[in-house]
Write an enzyme that holds these catalytic residues in place. Structure first.
Site, PDB file in Angstrom:
ATOM      1  N   LYS A   3       0.854  -1.194   0.000  1.00 18.35           N
ATOM      2  CA  LYS A   3       0.000   0.000   0.000  1.00 18.35           C
ATOM      3  C   LYS A   3       0.889   1.243   0.000  1.00 18.35           C
ATOM      4  O   LYS A   3       2.027   1.201   0.478  1.00 18.35           O
ATOM      5  CB  LYS A   3      -0.906  -0.007   1.233  1.00 18.35           C
ATOM      6  CG  LYS A   3      -1.795  -1.234   1.317  1.00 18.35           C
ATOM      7  CD  LYS A   3      -2.795  -1.142   2.458  1.00 18.35           C
ATOM      8  CE  LYS A   3      -2.181  -0.923   3.820  1.00 18.35           C
ATOM      9  NZ  LYS A   3      -1.234  -1.990   4.184  1.00 18.35           N
ATOM     10  N   ASP A  41       6.128   1.513   4.338  1.00 14.52           N
ATOM     11  CA  ASP A  41       6.043   0.266   3.579  1.00 14.52           C
ATOM     12  C   ASP A  41       6.893   0.338   2.315  1.00 14.52           C
ATOM     13  O   ASP A  41       7.618  -0.605   1.973  1.00 14.52           O
ATOM     14  CB  ASP A  41       4.593  -0.032   3.209  1.00 14.52           C
ATOM     15  CG  ASP A  41       3.749  -0.420   4.410  1.00 14.52           C
ATOM     16  OD1 ASP A  41       4.333  -0.766   5.449  1.00 14.52           O
ATOM     17  OD2 ASP A  41       2.511  -0.371   4.307  1.00 14.52           O
ATOM     18  N   HIS A  50      -5.162   4.344   9.625  1.00 19.60           N
ATOM     19  CA  HIS A  50      -4.248   4.442  10.769  1.00 19.60           C
ATOM     20  C   HIS A  50      -4.648   5.612  11.659  1.00 19.60           C
ATOM     21  O   HIS A  50      -3.804   6.235  12.290  1.00 19.60           O
ATOM     22  CB  HIS A  50      -2.804   4.620  10.302  1.00 19.60           C
ATOM     23  CG  HIS A  50      -2.351   3.611   9.307  1.00 19.60           C
ATOM     24  ND1 HIS A  50      -2.372   3.833   7.942  1.00 19.60           N
ATOM     25  CD2 HIS A  50      -1.886   2.348   9.468  1.00 19.60           C
ATOM     26  CE1 HIS A  50      -1.921   2.757   7.312  1.00 19.60           C
ATOM     27  NE2 HIS A  50      -1.623   1.844   8.220  1.00 19.60           N
TER      28      HIS A  50
END
Length: 597
Positions: A107, A112, A226
């Protein structure tokens, strides 16, 4: 609303690994590197392209819930909302190292991209001959963040990522080449649009108790997974019939260059609709979201080729949902994958716990039975019985229902302690429906038996639950008992009522084991019936007093039946809370008499 900050766990720091171990218990073909938190398919066919994904935990079933035959070869997991480090990712690549190559899908979040990207480069440095066998795909499908706000960061990755996992995972299982798997994933990434909406933020296990971020009447559109803030807030919370079209307009509109990321064309577009639970929304509500989304897309002339709904990518326990549209290739799209092939890949079963059942066909119009025309119950061969005092009959019913409506807050408070909190609202709903039938003439002084049948129907249809069933049976039995005591008709005087009530109570007892003293509504009901019958209807006030005393006495009784039987006994005694159903009967008979409940 408050943030749900309580969790089921041993230690917060062990939760991710223990969750991964739980997946291994579900599927013996899975392997787990506990040190690196890598879940992998130990039976993976290394002659086929390996799909690897991952990221922070807290989005379950993403990502580990999709590891297995037909989707992912491995998932690399970080701590909650924290990316895994490059060493973990490199371990994941090595565990499913494939002769056909590897596609890493992440994502669009900086952590990441950096950590998975670094692991890819480290793998290439360690294995120069395989440097071109590892491909990297970034998914950003969030439309809440516009180009100007996102600047160089781009769109966040949301639930649409799961559709990419599913399609390219099935493609890899079919034996497609590394290039076909990679280019298909890249294409899909350009055709995804997702937007989420939440009633509140979520809470991370092991952190301080959360505070409410939104007011009791607010929702936030465009929240990240998040706890990132959304693009806008609405108050009051709009009905789904307003909210869902608003969200779909944001997804599909091409009029705003800042937020238009997918080349939707309006009527004639073919899409896959994904309705995703962000973690804390009930299945009951999710079904309503699905039907509103499908209905609004049909209004726009958009053809929904598939509907996928369930819990796919969460934000822990966030009460919210997201809508994703995957725009399928059109006839004029050059160098695009075949739409029929993409749908067949989506339809293929996957042996993973996170992927939900789908019908695998175009969603046809549902077979919904139309509501039957309203019918008026008629009594076969029943003599018509009139009220002895028509005005008093109607006034008494009006007062009794008024009393129940007035008592709703107190009944709700009692039931929040002694039951499941719905008794007050249930009785209020029944009382309001009886009042409506008074106005429309279904309940009238010229047909007492028909009126009892009408009240029974109200209890059955408008109240529901145990209380509704008990009241419905009692009033239906009362209608029968009145007929038995006055087969040739006449008037319903006190003597007739006193003779009919015991028979109705006896019939009710054939369907419930509750007997006084039981801490249920039968306690005051029997007290009233017994006292009224003993006096042959001459002492209404005394019967009402007996019912009131029996209702009050339930506060000191051990629950033997009803929902209170499941509540810890000491708590009921400490709270000194009467049974709410019994208190409702008290309100009814006191209202019939004309005194304050």
């Amino acid at each position: 609303m408050s943030v749900q900050s309580k969790h089921f766990l041993n230690k917060p720091e062990n939760l991710v690994v223990e969750s991964l171990q739980g997946l291994c218990a579900l599927n013996p073909k899975l392997g787990l590197d506990t040190t690196n938190k890598v879940l992998y398919n130990s039976a993976y066919d290394r002659s086929k392209v390996a799909i690897i994904c991952g990221g922070g935990a807290g989005h379950e079933p993403a990502h580990a819930g999709y590891v297995g035959e037909g989707m992912l070869a491995a998932a690399v997991c970080g701590s909650v909302f924290a990316s895994p480090n490059p060493a973990q990712v490199l371990r994941g690549i090595n565990l499913v190292d494939s002769d056909a190559g590897t596609v890493i899908i992440v994502k669009n979040y900086t952590g990441d991209i950096l950590n998975f990207g670094l692991a890819k480069e480290q793998y290439a440095a360690l294995h120069p001959s395989k440097a071109d066998k590892v491909k990297f795909v970034i998914i950003g499908d969030d439309v809440a963040v516009g180009r100007n706000q996102g600047k160089i960061v781009g769109r966040r990755g949301l639930a649409g990522t799961v559709l990419v996992y599913k399609i390219v995972g099935a493609l890899a299982r079919r034996g497609a080449s590394l290039n076909e798997v990679y280019t298909t994933a890249e294409y899909l990434a350009t055709r995804l649009a997702t937007i989420g909406v939440g009633l509140e933020h979520c809470h991370v296990p092991g952190t301080a108790a959360g505070e409410s971020h939104l007011g009791p009447t607010e929702i936030e559109i465009g929240m990240g997974i998040h706890n990132e803030p959304g693009a806008r807030r609405l108050s009051p919370v709009p009905p789904l019939g307003t909210l869902v079209p608003d969200l779909l307009e944001t997804l599909t509109s091409t009029g705003d260059a800042d937020r238009s990321f997918v080349p939707f064309g309006g009527a004639g577009d073919r899409v896959v609709l994904l309705v995703n639970n962000l973690g804390g929304t009930s299945e009951l509500e999710m079904g309503a979201v699905v039907v509103e989304a499908k209905k609004d897309l049909a209004r726009r002339g958009v053809k929904v080729e598939r509907v996928v709904a369930g819990t796919f990518m969460t934000s822990l326990n966030m009460p919210g949902f997201s809508l994703t549209l995957l725009l399928l290739p059109g006839p004029s799209d050059s160098n695009a994958p075949d739409a029929a092939k993409l749908l067949s890949l989506l339809d293929e079963p996957a042996a993973v716990p996170g992927w939900k059942w789908t019908v695998g066909t175009v969603p046809a119009e549902s077979i919904i039975t139309p509501q039957a025309a309203a019918t008026t119950a008629t009594l076969d061969n029943a003599a018509r019985i009139k009220a002895a005092d028509p005005k008093a009959f109607i006034d008494a019913i009006q007062r009794a229902t008024d009393a129940l409506i007035q008592e709703e807050p107190e009944l709700t408070r009692m039931d929040s302690i002694a039951g499941d909190g719905d008794c007050g609202l249930t009785l209020k709903a029944g009382a309001e429906a009886v009042q409506a039938d008074l106005k429309n003439g279904k309940i009238n002084a010229d047909d007492v038996i028909g009126s009892m049948v009408a009240i029974s129907k109200v209890a059955e249809e408008r109240m529901g639950g145990t209380s509704g069933a008990l009241f419905s049976i009692f009033f239906s039995a009362l209608a029968q008992s009145l007929q038995a005591h006055a087969p040739t008709g006449g008037t319903a005087d006190a003597a007739l009522w006193s003779g009919a009530l015991p028979g109705a109570l006896e019939r009710l007892y054939t369907y419930t084991r509750a007997r006084p003293p039981s801490r249920t509504l039968v306690d005051p009901l029997q007290a009233f019936v017994d006292a009224f019958a003993r006096g042959h209807g001459s002492d209404f006030a005394g019967a009402v007093q007996a019912a009131g005393a029996a209702a009050l006495a339930t506060r000191d009784l051990e629950a033997k039946a009803g929902r209170s039987a499941y509540v810890e006994g000491d708590r009921l005694r400490q709270e000194k809370v009467p049974d709410p159903g019994a208190w409702g009967v008290k309100a009814i008979v006191e209202g019939l008499l004309g005194q304050s409940a």
